[in-house]
Scaffold this motif. Structure first.
Motif, PDB file in Angstrom:
ATOM      1  N   LEU A 223      45.263  31.919  39.510  1.00  0.00           N
ATOM      2  CA  LEU A 223      45.483  32.860  40.610  1.00  0.00           C
ATOM      3  C   LEU A 223      45.228  32.242  41.981  1.00  0.00           C
ATOM      4  O   LEU A 223      45.347  32.913  42.999  1.00  0.00           O
ATOM      5  CB  LEU A 223      44.583  34.082  40.409  1.00  0.00           C
ATOM      6  N   GLY A 270      40.284  40.119  42.937  1.00  0.00           N
ATOM      7  CA  GLY A 270      40.992  40.970  43.895  1.00  0.00           C
ATOM      8  C   GLY A 270      40.126  41.316  45.085  1.00  0.00           C
ATOM      9  O   GLY A 270      40.593  41.299  46.241  1.00  0.00           O
ATOM     10  N   THR A 273      39.880  38.171  47.181  1.00  0.00           N
ATOM     11  CA  THR A 273      41.114  37.907  47.906  1.00  0.00           C
ATOM     12  C   THR A 273      41.179  38.721  49.191  1.00  0.00           C
ATOM     13  O   THR A 273      41.651  38.246  50.227  1.00  0.00           O
ATOM     14  CB  THR A 273      42.328  38.210  47.006  1.00  0.00           C
ATOM     15  N   TRP A 303      45.060  43.671  41.436  1.00  0.00           N
ATOM     16  CA  TRP A 303      45.121  42.392  40.721  1.00  0.00           C
ATOM     17  C   TRP A 303      44.740  42.556  39.248  1.00  0.00           C
ATOM     18  O   TRP A 303      45.320  41.907  38.377  1.00  0.00           O
ATOM     19  CB  TRP A 303      44.219  41.369  41.407  1.00  0.00           C
ATOM     20  N   VAL A 307      48.768  43.053  38.012  1.00  0.00           N
ATOM     21  CA  VAL A 307      49.017  41.644  37.722  1.00  0.00           C
ATOM     22  C   VAL A 307      48.426  41.291  36.360  1.00  0.00           C
ATOM     23  O   VAL A 307      49.136  40.930  35.426  1.00  0.00           O
ATOM     24  CB  VAL A 307      48.436  40.723  38.820  1.00  0.00           C
ATOM     25  N   ARG A 455      50.470  37.808  47.293  1.00  0.00           N
ATOM     26  CA  ARG A 455      49.217  37.719  48.048  1.00  0.00           C
ATOM     27  C   ARG A 455      49.472  37.746  49.555  1.00  0.00           C
ATOM     28  O   ARG A 455      48.737  38.396  50.303  1.00  0.00           O
ATOM     29  CB  ARG A 455      48.451  36.462  47.664  1.00  0.00           C
TER      30      ARG A 455
END
Length: 503
Positions: A223, A270, A273, A303, A307, A455
């Protein structure tokens, strides 16, 4: 910042400098908290409680200093651009709330919170709710006292909710809860009663924690987690801690399940991020800080679910799983996808729950909190009330308090925050629907391991905005409409209808 400080009137520049110092004090406390949860020896609690209490007190004193109020008043007559106005709006909100709270109360809450954490860990390990109960009772009283200082005319629970989600009314969240009850409970029943058999045991086995850690690190690598600005550790309860320069991820492991630690790691990724996507040049100001707890949870749930639980992700990641665990070399991507998305009939643990039953866990916690804060539920009656609602909403009763009301650490930090997990899930689905319209074939990007466009979209539309907008404004700016449960309900109905072959 949008305008150089040299071009700003001195009150704004001074306010900005003061706000940065407050942020640095708070961030220092965050590092101490991370250490307490991951590295600190158990015996360090008395000193750590005092350290965190002192930092909370210093930050509160800086924020509520008379000079802060003078600067805010001076800026009311200034012409400010949009970003400057947002900074002043947010500092004003923080100041007005904090100035009503006695400094000694801030310190007492911080110290009690730190002291309660080892008590919670012991209570959970020994399945003895009575070990934690006195701390929980004391924390409830302290947070009610704080809420009454902030707004004596408002329901204390509403005031508590506004601490983490200041611009999204609790009444709107409760409307969403009603919509989810109406939509999810029949869907869960349909899955249990009519769902086809799926490969829910595809990853059955026993797994060494060290092997699980390697797999989780593999996922973080895949990721594109920024190891120069983060690290990965274990904690009793997974969490992320950090800033745009240092966002640290944690997880925990289970002997008989590597999927849950994996998805928990992606969840915390997540969060990281979001932190790492905040503007570097706005560090220490509201423009360089997350909008709210609910927005933060939208990033982690995005995420984790949109994802990490997709068929495309498992097509991509399954070879890595079989490399680490060769016993699963015959498992197909479809079977892996089904195993990662099974709807449990007997799951007691919120953080291990599937996308459907998860929200029943959130709703029952919120109801118990409200009853407890309102004085309608005594602390000693929480275990029984918990079990009662578990049976009502999920048809199961925990055998122990450790897997019941003691499973989460959150009450050591306060109340009225669980709602934001559901807010995050609902918003994550709304964001995904928008991404599907604005990015060509995002599923293909996941299958190929090209997460950069997704992203970057989130960074541009959510992360870099910081607190420029209020919560409702940010959601409309990003998706074109207010927060709605429609996309989430459509998403889970289609996804689980397909997995379980429902009519």
């Amino acid at each position: 910042m949008a305008t150089a400080e040299s071009e700003l009137d001195s009150p704004y520049a001074e306010l900005l400098d003061r706000r940065k110092r407050i942020s640095n004090v708070q961030n220092a406390g965050m590092v101490l908290y991370w250490d307490q949860q991951t590295k600190m020896p158990e015996g360090g609690t008395p000193a750590r409680a005092k350290q965190l209490g002192a930092l909370q007190s210093i930050g509160h004193e800086l924020l509520t200093d008379e000079r802060t109020g003078e600067l805010l008043e001076a800026l009311e007559a200034e012409e400010l651009d949009d970003e400057q106005a947002a900074v002043v709006r947010e500092v004003r909100r923080e100041y007005d709330r904090a100035v009503a709270i006695p400094n000694d109360l801030v310190e007492r809450i911080s110290e009690t919170s730190s002291e309660s954490q080892p008590a919670w860990r012991e209570a959970k390990a020994e399945d003895e709710f009575e070990t934690f109960a006195p701390y929980l009772d004391r924390l409830r009283d302290l947070h009610i006292e704080l809420a009454e200082h902030v707004d004596p005319e408002e329901d204390p629970y509403v005031v508590m909710f506004e601490e983490s989600e200041p611009y999204l009314p609790l009444s709107r969240v409760e409307e969403i809860f009603d919509e989810l009850r109406e939509g999810l409970i029949p869907l869960i029943e349909d899955v249990h009663e009519n769902g086809a058999d799926i490969a829910d045991d595809a990853f059955a086995g026993t797994f060494d924690p060290e092997d699980q850690e390697v797999l989780c690190r593999d996922a973080l690598d895949l990721l594109n987690y920024d190891w120069d600005r983060g690290r990965f550790d274990t904690a009793p309860h997974p969490f992320m801690s950090g800033t745009q320069f240092d966002a640290r991820v944690t997880t925990r492991y289970h002997d008989h399940d590597f999927v849950d630690p994996l998805t928990a790691t992606i969840h915390e990724f997540g969060h990281a991020t979001y932190q790492l996507g905040l503007r570097d040049d706005a560090y220490g100001t509201p423009l360089g800080e997350p909008r709210s707890s609910g927005i933060h949870e939208s990033q982690s749930r995005f995420w984790e679910n949109h994802v990490g639980r997709t068929k495309e992700f498992w097509e991509l990641f399954l070879p890595t799983v079989t490399e680490r665990f060769p016993e699963f070399e015959d498992v197909t991507a479809e079977e892996a996808y089904e195993a990662a998305n099974q709807v449990f009939t007997d799951n007691m643990i919120r953080v291990e729950a599937d996308e459907l039953t998860y929200h029943m866990h959130i709703i029952l916690r919120s109801e118990i909190e409200q009853e407890f804060v309102a004085g309608d539920l005594d602390v000693d009656d929480i275990p029984a009330r918990w079990n009662e609602l578990m049976e009502e909403y999920l048809g199961i009763v925990p055998e122990t308090d450790s897997e019941g009301c003691l499973q989460d650490i959150h009450w050591t930090s306060g109340f009225a925050s669980f709602q934001n997990y559901t807010v995050g899930s609902v918003l994550a689905a709304q964001l995904w629907a928008t991404i599907e319209e604005e990015i060509e074939d995002p599923e293909k990007l996941i299958r190929e391991g090209n997460f950069t466009p997704i992203r970057e979209w989130l960074t541009e539309n959510i992360h870099e905005q910081g607190q420029k907008y209020t919560t409702d404004e940010l959601i409309e700016e990003a998706t074109g409409e207010p927060l709605t449960a429609e996309y989430f309900l459509d998403y889970v109905t289609e996804k689980y209808g397909d997995i379980y072959e429902l009519d």
